[in-house]
Structures are given as C-alpha cells and as structure tokens.
Design an enzyme around this catalytic site. Sequence first.
Site, PDB file in Angstrom:
ATOM      1  CB  SER A  71     -73.507  84.157 -21.177  1.00 30.18           C
ATOM      2  OG  SER A  71     -73.243  85.527 -20.931  1.00 30.18           O
ATOM      3  CG  HIS A  80     -71.978  83.704 -25.284  1.00 31.17           C
ATOM      4  ND1 HIS A  80     -72.111  83.667 -26.654  1.00 31.17           N
ATOM      5  CD2 HIS A  80     -72.672  84.799 -24.870  1.00 31.17           C
ATOM      6  CE1 HIS A  80     -72.860  84.684 -27.050  1.00 31.17           C
ATOM      7  NE2 HIS A  80     -73.211  85.391 -25.987  1.00 31.17           N
ATOM      8  CG  ASP A 118     -72.686  88.222 -23.669  1.00 29.15           C
ATOM      9  OD1 ASP A 118     -73.099  88.110 -24.844  1.00 29.15           O
ATOM     10  OD2 ASP A 118     -73.005  87.443 -22.754  1.00 29.15           O
ATOM     11  CG  MET A 174     -72.922  94.153 -23.607  1.00 24.20           C
ATOM     12  SD  MET A 174     -74.205  94.051 -22.367  1.00 24.20           S
ATOM     13  CE  MET A 174     -74.644  92.312 -22.473  1.00 24.20           C
ATOM     14  CG  HIS A 209     -73.078  88.344 -28.546  1.00 25.13           C
ATOM     15  ND1 HIS A 209     -74.155  88.139 -27.705  1.00 25.13           N
ATOM     16  CD2 HIS A 209     -73.537  89.147 -29.544  1.00 25.13           C
ATOM     17  CE1 HIS A 209     -75.201  88.792 -28.175  1.00 25.13           C
ATOM     18  NE2 HIS A 209     -74.854  89.415 -29.280  1.00 25.13           N
ATOM     19  CG  MET A 254     -74.525  92.611 -27.984  1.00 22.24           C
ATOM     20  SD  MET A 254     -75.094  91.961 -26.402  1.00 22.24           S
ATOM     21  CE  MET A 254     -73.636  91.061 -25.897  1.00 22.24           C
ATOM     22  CG  MET A 280     -79.783  88.665 -29.862  1.00 24.04           C
ATOM     23  SD  MET A 280     -78.543  87.968 -28.752  1.00 24.04           S
ATOM     24  CE  MET A 280     -79.158  88.485 -27.137  1.00 24.04           C
ATOM     25  CG  ASP A 299     -77.150  85.219 -26.114  1.00 22.97           C
ATOM     26  OD1 ASP A 299     -77.411  85.007 -24.923  1.00 22.97           O
ATOM     27  OD2 ASP A 299     -76.284  86.043 -26.496  1.00 22.97           O
TER      28      ASP A 299
END
Length: 230
Positions: free
Chosen positions: A9, A34, A36, A38, A68, A70, A139, A177
């Site tokens: 990540s 990966h 992320d 957000m 991913h 979020m 998660m 994750d």
Amino acid sequence: MADYKIAPSILSADFARLGEEVDNVIKSGADIVHFDVMDNHYVPNLTIGPLVCDALRKHGVSAEIDVHLMVKPVDRIIPDFAKAGASYITFHPEGSEHIDRSLQMIRELGCKSGLVFNPATSLDCLKYVMDKVDMILLMSVNPGFGGQSFIPATLDKLREARKLIDASGYDIRLEIDGGVKVDNIREIAEAGADTFVAGSAIFGAKGDSDANDYDTVVAAMRAELAKAKS
Ligand code: DX5
Ligand code: ZN
C-alpha cells in the site's frame, strides 16, 4: 501453492519520491500496487486521486494498480480512475447507492471490479453480485489510516468469504487489508486470503543502512507464504 500476490500500500510510501518508491517495491518482488483513495468524508483522511494514478503510469509503472476507493459517492470518480490506468477498482458497499450498477460500470470501463467489507460489515450483499466481482477485499482494520493492528475476527470472516468464492466457481481474488506483517501473513493465507496488502510493514522496513530494504521484507513474506497450508 496458491497464487499468492503481495500488494504494497503506497499510503506508507514517501510521497515526495513516489515513482521511485513504486519502482523499488516492484523490483523487490511485490506484485500489485495498492492505491488508497480517501476523501475526508467516507473516511477521516484525505489522500490521492486519479492524477497520481495517471502520473505513475506515465512514470512507467506497468504492474497492476489496485485502486481502493474509500470515498462516497463512488460513481462520479470511477471513470476518472479507469482513464488514469487503474487495473482494479474496489469500493465499499456503503459508498454506493446502487452497488450492482457501480460494479457493472467498472467492468464496462475495462477494469476489474471489487467490493470492500469493513470489519463490522456483513458479506450478505455479495451473494447477489458474485458474478460481477473480480476481487473481494476484507478490511482487517477500520479504514482511514495505515499502521493499525490486525483485527483477529477477520480470520473467521476470511474463511466465510473463501467458502463463498469456492462455492460460486468464479475466479475471484480474496484480498486482505490492514495490519498484515511477516509474522501473521501465514495464518491469514491459511484462512483463505490470496492477495495481501501491506503498507507500514513494507514501506516502514529499514535495512542495516539508511536505505529502505524492501527486498528483505518481501522475501520474508514470501517465505512465510511458502509454508502456508491451504
Ligand atoms: C487503510 C488502508 C490500507 C493501509 C494499510 O485504510 O486501506 O491499505 O495502507 O496499512 P497497514 O498495512 O500499515 O495496516
Ligand atoms: Zn487499502
């Protein structure tokens, strides 16, 4: 041995040298990047968007990029990530009013699709969309931050998800994750995961010198995976 994949990540990478960090970690034997995303709304943190994904592709990153999301809502941003070179796009069911439609949109744009389940979110909605997911991501921490501890109840949830995948007959990856380290990756694999996100465990690894030492930690993870009984 199962087809295990390690997905560092980049949340824990040095963002000022991101291209180089990704090159180094892939050179060390990691498989998937990966990524992320957000939004300071669905989760209490703010990170990176499609421009950074596109920049990594332009830098020459050819490994799969596992986006991913979020964020909430998800539909507006999915096409932007498809255009920016995402390989996988996964989102949390809480982030979409129309889960089936969002999954279809991801595939129609040529990416692999996936659903992400928070520690306390049930897997129930999966049974209606097993034919539309390429990845199930569990998660093992509450989303928003790197460096948290693995929540042990996720091991049983992994076994549950593994049964659903095997019974479905579809080719679906099972990703984990949060809090994945060298010392727990083997039992996580034995519970059914085949794709392992690790942020702080990889990017926080330091060798004897001041240089980051991703080779050692990725090799140690692979050695543990080689011992896993499936
Ligand atoms: C957390 C992110 C993770 C995070 C994992 O919300 O989804 O991908 O970077 O970090 P570690 O491996 O440090 O728990
Ligand atoms: Zn993540």
